[in-house]
Design a protein around this motif. Structure first.
Motif, PDB file in Angstrom:
ATOM      1  N   LYS A   1       7.390  12.178  -1.507  1.00 11.58           N
ATOM      2  CA  LYS A   1       7.899  10.965  -0.864  1.00 11.58           C
ATOM      3  C   LYS A   1       8.139  11.149   0.634  1.00 11.58           C
ATOM      4  CE  LYS A   1      10.117   9.336  -5.040  1.00 11.58           C
ATOM      5  NZ  LYS A   1      11.377   9.073  -5.700  1.00 11.58           N
TER       6      LYS A   1
ATOM      7  N   ASP B   1       9.732   4.740   6.467  1.00 14.47           N
ATOM      8  CA  ASP B   1       9.585   5.598   5.289  1.00 14.47           C
ATOM      9  C   ASP B   1       9.841   4.778   4.028  1.00 14.47           C
ATOM     10  OD1 ASP B   1       9.170   7.825   6.867  1.00 14.47           O
ATOM     11  OD2 ASP B   1      11.306   8.338   6.937  1.00 14.47           O
TER      12      ASP B   1
ATOM     13  N   TYR C   1       2.461   3.368  -6.101  1.00 17.61           N
ATOM     14  CA  TYR C   1       3.230   4.383  -5.377  1.00 17.61           C
ATOM     15  C   TYR C   1       4.329   4.962  -6.259  1.00 17.61           C
ATOM     16  CZ  TYR C   1       6.008   6.639  -1.773  1.00 17.61           C
ATOM     17  OH  TYR C   1       6.707   7.565  -1.050  1.00 17.61           O
TER      18      TYR C   1
ATOM     19  N   SER D   1       4.618   8.837  -7.583  1.00 16.04           N
ATOM     20  CA  SER D   1       5.766   9.608  -7.116  1.00 16.04           C
ATOM     21  C   SER D   1       6.444  10.378  -8.246  1.00 16.04           C
ATOM     22  CB  SER D   1       6.790   8.692  -6.451  1.00 16.04           C
ATOM     23  OG  SER D   1       6.236   8.130  -5.297  1.00 16.04           O
TER      24      SER D   1
ATOM     25  N   LYS E   1       1.377   3.839   2.691  1.00 15.50           N
ATOM     26  CA  LYS E   1       2.145   5.018   2.243  1.00 15.50           C
ATOM     27  C   LYS E   1       1.364   5.872   1.245  1.00 15.50           C
ATOM     28  CE  LYS E   1       5.337   3.222   4.649  1.00 15.50           C
ATOM     29  NZ  LYS E   1       5.124   3.456   6.059  1.00 15.50           N
TER      30      LYS E   1
ATOM     31  N   GLY F   1       4.102  12.003   1.953  1.00 15.65           N
ATOM     32  CA  GLY F   1       3.037  11.125   1.477  1.00 15.65           C
ATOM     33  C   GLY F   1       1.822  11.877   0.974  1.00 15.65           C
TER      34      GLY F   1
ATOM     35  N   TRP G   1       2.663  -0.848   1.198  1.00 16.46           N
ATOM     36  CA  TRP G   1       2.642   0.338   0.342  1.00 16.46           C
ATOM     37  C   TRP G   1       1.307   1.067   0.394  1.00 16.46           C
ATOM     38  CZ3 TRP G   1       6.940   2.443  -1.062  1.00 16.46           C
ATOM     39  CH2 TRP G   1       8.083   1.656  -1.070  1.00 16.46           C
TER      40      TRP G   1
ATOM     41  N   LEU H   1       3.283  12.583  -5.899  1.00 16.05           N
ATOM     42  CA  LEU H   1       3.220  12.207  -4.499  1.00 16.05           C
ATOM     43  C   LEU H   1       4.540  12.587  -3.847  1.00 16.05           C
ATOM     44  CD1 LEU H   1       1.482  10.641  -2.401  1.00 16.05           C
ATOM     45  CD2 LEU H   1       2.728   8.612  -3.069  1.00 16.05           C
TER      46      LEU H   1
END
Length: 160
Positions: A113, A40, A93, A97, A67, A116, A64, A111
């Motif tokens: 976390k 994660d 990312y 997020s 993800k 995803g 990444w 996004l």
């Protein structure tokens, strides 16, 4: 012959003797990155603090990119006016997020976390009633009892 040369270098402090036991820092970054792909994002960030090999591996784009959602590029096109093109996947990312407003502040996208997935929050001001966009048929009445405080919250994939 080789042992005598090593002894000579050790005496003059021109090289340091290797550690008797291998450590995590001895792992190649590519091997560490191959493991980090399966973790994660929070775990990747914690392990990046472990040593230089993990820090370098945690910066790999393919870690990444795994993800990011498959449609992250279309989200960037729709949400951001001036998104830098030279960012690495880790920075993309991080930007996605955060809570990102668009469409005059009536919509927010981020996004999630843990899953995803792209989440979208739409304010009631951002909605349009199709076919009956006449003020005679409806009024927007704000209320203190609204659980979402003037927002309708939906989560899932960002549709085009």
């Amino acid at each position: 012959m080789g042992s005598g040369f090593s002894l000579l270098l050790a005496d003059t402090n021109l090289c340091t003797s290797p550690s008797p036991e291998p450590s995590l820092g001895d792992l190649p970054e590519s091997c560490v990155a191959s493991v980090l792909v399966h973790l994660d994002p929070q775990e990747i960030c914690r392990l990046a603090l472990l040593n230089r090999a993990f820090w370098g591996a945690s910066s790999a784009d393919f870690v990444w990119e795994s993800k990011l959602p498959s449609n992250y590029e279309s989200v960037i096109e729709r949400v951001f006016d001036d998104f830098p093109s030279n960012l690495c996947k880790r920075d993309i990312y991080a930007r996605l997020s955060r809570l990102n407003s668009f469409d005059g502040g009536t919509k927010k996208v981020w996004l999630d976390k843990s899953t995803g997935r792209i989440c979208l929050s739409v304010s009631s001001k951002g909605l349009a009633i199709t076919g009956i966009d006449d003020r005679r048929y409806w009024n927007r009445i704000p209320t203190e009892e609204s659980r979402l405080a003037d927002q309708i919250k939906c989560s899932g994939r960002f549709a085009r």
